[in-house]
Design a protein around this motif. Structure first.
Motif, PDB file in Angstrom:
ATOM      1  N   PHE A  94      87.776 -76.562 -14.420  1.00 54.34           N
ATOM      2  CA  PHE A  94      88.144 -77.901 -14.900  1.00 54.34           C
ATOM      3  C   PHE A  94      89.439 -77.856 -15.695  1.00 54.34           C
ATOM      4  CE2 PHE A  94      87.925 -81.499 -17.832  1.00 54.34           C
ATOM      5  CZ  PHE A  94      87.664 -82.539 -16.953  1.00 54.34           C
ATOM      6  N   ASN A  95      89.613 -76.829 -16.522  1.00 53.53           N
ATOM      7  CA  ASN A  95      90.839 -76.707 -17.319  1.00 53.53           C
ATOM      8  C   ASN A  95      92.054 -76.512 -16.422  1.00 53.53           C
ATOM      9  OD1 ASN A  95      92.166 -76.451 -19.969  1.00 53.53           O
ATOM     10  ND2 ASN A  95      92.524 -74.352 -19.312  1.00 53.53           N
ATOM     11  N   SER A  98      82.927 -75.336 -13.309  1.00 53.75           N
ATOM     12  CA  SER A  98      82.976 -74.515 -14.518  1.00 53.75           C
ATOM     13  C   SER A  98      84.077 -75.047 -15.428  1.00 53.75           C
ATOM     14  CB  SER A  98      83.247 -73.052 -14.164  1.00 53.75           C
ATOM     15  OG  SER A  98      84.542 -72.901 -13.617  1.00 53.75           O
ATOM     16  N   LEU A  99      84.013 -74.612 -16.690  1.00 56.01           N
ATOM     17  CA  LEU A  99      84.996 -75.067 -17.668  1.00 56.01           C
ATOM     18  C   LEU A  99      86.386 -74.542 -17.330  1.00 56.01           C
ATOM     19  CD1 LEU A  99      85.375 -76.638 -20.282  1.00 56.01           C
ATOM     20  CD2 LEU A  99      84.905 -74.539 -21.542  1.00 56.01           C
ATOM     21  N   LEU A 109      87.427 -82.154 -23.826  1.00 55.26           N
ATOM     22  CA  LEU A 109      88.673 -81.508 -23.430  1.00 55.26           C
ATOM     23  C   LEU A 109      89.711 -82.534 -23.004  1.00 55.26           C
ATOM     24  CD1 LEU A 109      89.985 -78.761 -23.048  1.00 55.26           C
ATOM     25  CD2 LEU A 109      89.117 -78.729 -20.720  1.00 55.26           C
ATOM     26  N   GLU A 164      87.638 -67.264 -17.451  1.00 57.91           N
ATOM     27  CA  GLU A 164      86.547 -67.877 -18.222  1.00 57.91           C
ATOM     28  C   GLU A 164      86.463 -67.273 -19.618  1.00 57.91           C
ATOM     29  OE1 GLU A 164      83.521 -70.757 -18.099  1.00 57.91           O
ATOM     30  OE2 GLU A 164      84.735 -70.154 -16.404  1.00 57.91           O
ATOM     31  N   HIS A 210      81.420 -81.567 -22.620  1.00 59.75           N
ATOM     32  CA  HIS A 210      82.526 -80.635 -22.905  1.00 59.75           C
ATOM     33  C   HIS A 210      83.801 -81.060 -22.176  1.00 59.75           C
ATOM     34  CE1 HIS A 210      79.495 -78.120 -24.719  1.00 59.75           C
ATOM     35  NE2 HIS A 210      78.823 -78.043 -23.576  1.00 59.75           N
ATOM     36  N   PHE A 211      83.654 -81.527 -20.920  1.00 62.08           N
ATOM     37  CA  PHE A 211      84.821 -81.993 -20.185  1.00 62.08           C
ATOM     38  C   PHE A 211      85.424 -83.218 -20.862  1.00 62.08           C
ATOM     39  CE2 PHE A 211      82.803 -80.240 -16.016  1.00 62.08           C
ATOM     40  CZ  PHE A 211      83.071 -78.951 -16.475  1.00 62.08           C
ATOM     41  N   TYR A 269      85.771 -87.385 -12.828  1.00 60.22           N
ATOM     42  CA  TYR A 269      85.120 -86.141 -12.405  1.00 60.22           C
ATOM     43  C   TYR A 269      83.915 -86.519 -11.558  1.00 60.22           C
ATOM     44  CZ  TYR A 269      83.144 -81.434 -12.767  1.00 60.22           C
ATOM     45  OH  TYR A 269      82.649 -80.189 -12.500  1.00 60.22           O
ATOM     46  N   THR A 321      88.513 -71.581 -26.934  1.00 64.27           N
ATOM     47  CA  THR A 321      87.606 -72.615 -27.445  1.00 64.27           C
ATOM     48  C   THR A 321      86.940 -72.175 -28.732  1.00 64.27           C
ATOM     49  OG1 THR A 321      87.184 -73.289 -25.159  1.00 64.27           O
ATOM     50  CG2 THR A 321      85.650 -74.072 -26.851  1.00 64.27           C
ATOM     51  N   GLN A 353      77.553 -80.437 -18.502  1.00 64.28           N
ATOM     52  CA  GLN A 353      78.925 -80.024 -18.771  1.00 64.28           C
ATOM     53  C   GLN A 353      79.847 -81.183 -19.105  1.00 64.28           C
ATOM     54  OE1 GLN A 353      79.688 -78.091 -15.000  1.00 64.28           O
ATOM     55  NE2 GLN A 353      79.264 -76.056 -15.844  1.00 64.28           N
ATOM     56  N   CYS A 354      79.415 -82.401 -18.820  1.00 61.52           N
ATOM     57  CA  CYS A 354      80.328 -83.544 -18.929  1.00 61.52           C
ATOM     58  C   CYS A 354      80.780 -83.780 -20.363  1.00 61.52           C
ATOM     59  CB  CYS A 354      79.657 -84.800 -18.374  1.00 61.52           C
ATOM     60  SG  CYS A 354      79.450 -84.746 -16.575  1.00 61.52           S
TER      61      CYS A 354
END
Length: 453
Positions: A444-445, A440-441, A375, A321, A371-372, A361, A328, A368-369
């Motif tokens: 997801f990554n 979490s980011l 990405l 993280e 940011h997703f 997703y 980022t 959070q969406c």
């Protein structure tokens, strides 16, 4: 706020970013015959109109405001996407090499004249902030104007209140000066937020060695406790062996007793046998308790080992993280620097390309969406989201899954029913499904990397 719009011209802009044939490089003329900046022509083709006087009872027009208001209006009340939308509606030429600052400067210059561009901007702002203008229409005194601004500032609705106040007729000059100054100072908050992010990153970097030290201490303590528990188990095993030896000796004594059953000492020997039997039962009970204690220590040792493994996994996820936050933040800082567009493109190109695939997703948190989505779009993909049936209809889940090329689902923030339904559908239609350990980011990554590979 932006004196550069008045004092610093844009030399060679047309020649550098918009190549034109020699015969087409002409001064852009307004309706009264005066020439405006030459770089406005390719951006905003316009037809000059003769400005009509505004009655005192009506709201002021954009081009009737003082010149120093235009920069703050364009920068605060309109987004870059809206500026480029207005530019396309006016028939302007959009070039990829045109920076955001170039677009901003052109619209600031266009807002100062009663052209088709200025009127379209004014209408767009009136339509966008119509509720704020209607709410302000009831105010008449300086106290009411000030109270309206304080309420908007507290709720974060600064843009609409700012546009309504500076175009409202009859607002006292001290009130206008105050709101202009506060909007000016708000423009500096972005730099302050960057500094706060850097401080938080430094704090996390300092926190990681501390967590690693705590993990090492926990491992050392666990090893010491395991050693102590193993010593206790060895001692209990030794006592158990002694108890078994005592039982063997008792059996030998019983055999000798059988040999002398007919002698006068039979009664005394019988009493001794009963006493030894009672002692044997007591020793067996002690052995059972010892075995139960040993099993309890074994279970505690197992739990300690599992806890240490979980702490190690948490530390690894925290490190990932942290690394993702550093990457980022570097990209955000890279985009914020002037002229760093090429470096940003190079950074984006380093991520795996989704090749236009659609990523679904399911579940997670709505906050959070965004940011997703950013990405996925930076990786040349398309992002769609379904909350798993909490607010969105469960029947829509099949429709969005059919549109997706790959599905990502966090196990800690989605219903069991939604997970089972997605599994069955993906198995039936051979769609890639990546189950994430948490929402979490970083997770997801990693899921995107799995989909890209």
């Amino acid at each position: 706020m932006c004196e550069l719009h008045d004092k610093k011209p844009l030399p060679d802009f047309q020649e550098a970013s918009l190549p034109l044939p020699p015969g087409s490089r002409k001064k852009f003329c307004s309706g009264n015959g005066s020439t405006a900046e030459p770089y406005l022509a390719p951006f905003l083709p316009r037809v000059s109109e003769t400005p009509r006087p505004t009655p005192a009872t009506q709201r002021k027009k954009l081009w009737e405001l003082d010149r120093y208001y235009h920069c703050s209006v364009i920068g605060t009340c309109l987004t870059l996407a809206e500026l480029r939308q207005i530019q396309r509606r006016l028939g302007g030429v959009v070039h990829a090499q045109d920076s955001d600052y170039d677009v901003h400067r052109v619209f600031v210059s266009a807002a100062r004249e009663a052209t088709s561009a200025g009127r379209l901007i004014h209408k767009f702002l009136d339509r966008k902030y119509k509720p704020a203008i209607q709410q302000l229409g009831k105010a008449r005194t300086a106290e009411e104007f000030t109270a309206y601004w304080d309420t908007a500032l507290a709720s974060g609705e600064v843009a609409g209140a700012y546009w309504a106040l500076i175009t409202q007729a009859g607002v006292p000059y001290p009130v206008l000066e105050r709101i202009y100054g506060e909007v000016h100072m708000l423009s500096h908050l972005s730099g302050a937020s960057i500094r706060v992010d850097l401080q938080e990153l430094n704090r996390l970097r300092r926190r990681c060695p501390e967590l690693e030290g705590q993990l090492i201490d926990a491992k050392t303590t666990a090893r010491r406790r395991l050693a102590e528990q193993q010593n206790i188990i060895d001692a209990l095993n030794q006592r158990l062996a002694q108890t078994l030896e005592t039982e063997r000796q008792l059996q030998a004594a019983e055999a000798r007793l059988a040999m002398v059953e007919g002698l006068p000492l039979v009664e005394r020997l019988t009493a001794e046998i009963e006493d030894l039997t009672a002692r044997l039962v007591a020793e067996r009970e002690r052995a059972d308790r010892a075995e139960a204690a040993a099993e309890t220590w074994r279970q505690q040792a197992t739990r300690t080992t599992d806890q240490n493994q979980w702490l190690a996994e948490q530390l690894a996820e925290s490190c990932q993280e942290r690394d993702l936050m550093e990457i980022t933040l570097e990209r955000v800082l890279g985009r914020s620097c002037a002229g760093d567009v090429v470096a940003d493109a190079t950074t984006v190109g380093a991520d795996p390309d989704l090749v236009g695939r659609c990523v679904l997703y399911v579940g997670g948190r709505h906050g959070q969406c965004k940011h997703f989505r950013e990405l996925v779009e930076r990786r040349n993909g398309r992002f769609i989201h379904h909350d798993g049936g909490r607010e969105d209809a469960r029947a829509q889940l099949w429709d969005v899954v059919r549109q997706a090329d790959a599905v990502l689902c966090p196990l800690d923030c989605v219903s069991h029913d939604a997970v089972h339904r997605i599994k069955r559908f993906c198995e039936r239609h051979t769609k890639p499904l990546v189950l994430l350990p948490r929402a979490s980011l970083a997770a997801f990554n990693r899921g995107l990397n799995a989909v890209s590979s």
